[in-house]
Design a protein around this motif. Structure first.
Motif, PDB file in Angstrom:
ATOM      1  N   THR A   1      47.597  60.749  -3.613  1.00  0.00           N
ATOM      2  CA  THR A   1      47.471  61.843  -4.575  1.00  0.00           C
ATOM      3  C   THR A   1      46.889  61.347  -5.900  1.00  0.00           C
ATOM      4  OG1 THR A   1      49.260  63.052  -3.522  1.00  0.00           O
ATOM      5  CG2 THR A   1      48.771  63.635  -5.801  1.00  0.00           C
TER       6      THR A   1
ATOM      7  N   GLU B   1      47.556  68.594  -2.973  1.00  0.00           N
ATOM      8  CA  GLU B   1      48.742  68.369  -2.146  1.00  0.00           C
ATOM      9  C   GLU B   1      49.746  69.498  -2.371  1.00  0.00           C
ATOM     10  OE1 GLU B   1      51.510  64.566  -1.316  1.00  0.00           O
ATOM     11  OE2 GLU B   1      51.487  65.211  -3.387  1.00  0.00           O
TER      12      GLU B   1
ATOM     13  N   ASP C   1      43.943  66.912  -0.050  1.00  0.00           N
ATOM     14  CA  ASP C   1      45.101  66.033  -0.132  1.00  0.00           C
ATOM     15  C   ASP C   1      46.178  66.525   0.831  1.00  0.00           C
ATOM     16  OD1 ASP C   1      47.005  64.216  -0.807  1.00  0.00           O
ATOM     17  OD2 ASP C   1      47.135  64.755  -2.932  1.00  0.00           O
ATOM     18  N   GLU C   2      46.329  65.822   1.949  1.00  0.00           N
ATOM     19  CA  GLU C   2      47.357  66.129   2.938  1.00  0.00           C
ATOM     20  C   GLU C   2      47.385  67.600   3.344  1.00  0.00           C
ATOM     21  OE1 GLU C   2      50.561  63.879   3.570  1.00  0.00           O
ATOM     22  OE2 GLU C   2      50.563  62.753   1.679  1.00  0.00           O
TER      23      GLU C   2
HETATM   24 MG   LIG Z   1      50.594  62.558  -2.173  1.00  0.00          MG
END
Ligand SMILES: [Mg+2]
Ligand SMILES: Nc1ncnc2c1ncn2[C@@H]1O[C@H](COP(=O)(O)OP(=O)(O)O)[C@@H](O)[C@H]1O
Lengths: 301, 259
Positions: free
Chosen positions: B44, B91, B167-168
């Motif tokens: 992140t 994220e 992000d993810e």
């Molecule tokens: Mg993260």
């Protein structure tokens, strides 16, 4: 009880109290709107709301009592000057304090309040001024009761401005970006919205509209004096009714507090006004802390 | 080949605490690159640095640079970065829960100046996610996790990016939904948008990317073409639930890299 016997069921009196309550409530509503807007967007608890309102009233004294400025021009100028003042507070005080603790920033707003009170006393002296009379002062007969023109005009002016603000907030691109910043600052920054700019606009609008409220208050009240700052604190019960987060709720909250307070003051004596207003605050905080219209927490994940 | 994003020797700290050390990553123009890393690896932080929101967390770039087309963007404001074509899916989606789906999407176009083109992009996004038009006026906070992730991707696309940083994306979503989202990333990628997918879910990331990096404790410990990494035993142990202690597997990777 003689109280009941005297005015409680006198519908003429009740109508007068209702209209003046709505006018007063509309003033509370603008202050509450500014308070909630700042709190929601910038997470600053602005305890100087009352002083900004009072400052608006004193600007009214300077323009309408000491100089006889045209009401439209004067009100516009006062609102704009107060908006600039809001910008100054953002850039001069709040932005440099970013990252400092919650209490430090609340204390700073108390400092601002104190400075405003001191400056007003230096400038205008400690004595009270009469009320502003730039708006029409007569009355109109409605259903056999005389209603003050000022009350009607205050109500219309405030509702008009608040309505215009709400349209701006809900419908324009800048309004959308302000709401995005209030909702999730990191996400807003991530899409390229400048939170700093949104904060600056928020402060300008909140203080500008408090200035407008101050001009209206100066016409509503029998006298302009430093104690008017206490009136601004009625923004808290109003905001509480809106759950401290709902902009629309705090406007309705302002109207409710104004009407209940005027009815209580009119029927039971003016000493009841303040306890009733803040009694509402305490009751709401105990029984409905999310406000009568407060949003549920929408964050699901 | 010209590169869409070049990160060179990047180090980032939060106060005294380093989060990234000497990280170098390259995303070719129109490429699909993934960065794998377990919790706390610095993924992140990497995204925040690329998109210029590090300052909100009091993070600082201590050395290195991020360039696009040879132009330095390490110190640019997010607005400029987004205008320059980099959009992120943050994220945890980070939607605006009190705003409607459409308003969320429109916020993605915040940095655009071609106001007239925004409505067209909105219809394109709605075409890409046929699930979203019926939800247009719903508050985003009331959507399911998968729907929210679609809004988050759609919001990023509203900026008309040439590089999409995710992000993810897979975080907290059911495998089928994750698969659909990555198929969508493929589609977006085929249309010429470079993708940088930052993922804990290595299996899916390696399936869709062509090149991958492994980030651990702030450093790139491994890199290579995705299909090679997929066969790599250490990668399997560390990221694909191949069993064993992940700390040990991580140590093994370090040995491998340092050999
Ligand atoms: Mg993260
Ligand atoms: N806002 C922050 N302030 C201080 N340290 C942080 C912050 N965010 C992350 N870190 C630290 O930086 C490291 C990397 O975190 P992060 O980038 O969130 O990793 P990942 O996304 O891979 O889980 C961790 O050690 C974390 O504790």
């Amino acid at each position: 009880m003689d109280i009941l016997a005297s005015t409680f069921f006198d519908w003429g009196v009740n109508l007068q109290l209702l209209v003046s309550g709505l006018a007063l409530g509309a003033i509370y509503a603008v202050v509450a709107l500014g308070f909630v807007l700042v709190e929601k967007s910038t997470a600053v608890l602005n305890l100087a709301v009352g002083e900004f309102l009072m400052l608006g009233s004193y600007f009214g004294v300077a323009f309408f009592m000491e100089r006889k400025t045209n009401i439209f021009i004067g009100t516009l100028v006062i609102t704009l000057v107060m908006a600039l003042f809001g910008l100054a507070i953002h850039y001069g005080i709040m932005r440099p304090m970013v990252g400092q603790g919650f209490f430090a920033i609340v204390l700073a707003t108390i400092g601002i309040a104190t400075v405003i009170r001191a400056v007003v006393q230096m400038w205008f002296g400690p004595l009270e001024k009469g009320n502003l009379t730039a708006l029409p002062t007569g009355t109109i007969e409605v259903a056999g009761t005389s209603i003050r023109w000022v009350d009607i005009i205050i109500l219309l002016v405030v509702l008009g401005s608040v309505g215009a603000f709400l349209v701006f907030y809900a419908r324009t691109r800048t309004g959308l970006h302000m709401r995005a910043v209030a909702s999730n600052i990191e996400a807003a920054a991530g899409v390229g919205i400048d939170p700093d700019r949104a904060y600056a606009i928020t402060w300008a609008m909140a203080i500008g509209i408090a200035g407008l409220g101050g001009v209206m208050l100066g016409h509503f009240t029998p006298s302009v004096n430093p104690a008017l700052a206490a009136i601004g604190l009625r923004a808290f019960p109003a905001a509480a009714i809106g759950g401290f987060t709902s902009v629309g709720g705090s406007i309705i909250g302002g109207l409710i507090v104004g009407v209940i307070e005027q009815l209580a003051g009119g029927h039971f004596g003016t000493k009841w006004r303040e306890p009733v207003a803040f009694g509402i605050l305490i009751l709401v905080l105990i029984f409905k802390p999310t406000g009568l219209f407060g949003q549920k927490d929408l964050e699901r994940v | 080949m010209s590169s869409s994003l070049k990160i060179d020797g990047l180090s980032v700290s939060y106060g005294p605490i380093p989060a990234l050390r000497n990280v170098s990553i390259e995303v070719p123009e129109g490429g699909f690159v993934s960065v794998l890393g377990s919790n706390g690896a610095g993924k992140t932080t990497l995204v925040r640095t690329i998109t210029g929101v590090l300052y909100l967390q009091k993070g600082k770039v201590t050395s290195g640079s991020i360039t696009r087309d040879g132009q330095d963007m390490t110190k640019l404001k997010t607005r400029k970065i987004v205008t320059g074509g980099v959009a992120q899916v943050p994220e945890g989606r980070m939607l605006f829960p009190q705003l409607t789906v459409e308003e969320n999407l429109r916020c993605g176009a915040a940095s655009r100046r071609d106001l007239a083109g925004i409505n067209d992009t909105l219809s394109e996004v709605f075409d890409l996610f046929p699930q979203l038009p019926p939800l247009q006026n719903q508050l985003a906070g009331l959507l399911s996790g998968g729907e929210q992730q679609m809004v988050a991707v759609g919001r990023a696309l509203m900026a008309k990016p040439s590089l999409l940083v995710c992000d993810e994306l897979s975080l907290g979503l059911a495998p089928l939904i994750v698969r659909d989202l990555f198929l969508l990333l493929d589609r977006i990628n085929k249309e010429g948008v470079a993708v940088l997918a930052i993922e804990q879910n290595a299996r899916i990331a390696l399936q869709h990317s062509t090149y991958a990096y492994a980030l651990e404790v702030g450093e790139i410990v491994l890199e290579g073409p995705s299909d090679e990494l997929r066969e790599n035993q250490e990668v399997q142990d560390l990221y694909m639930g191949g069993g064993g202690d992940s700390r040990e597997a991580y140590a093994a990777i370090r040995r491998e890299v340092n050999r």
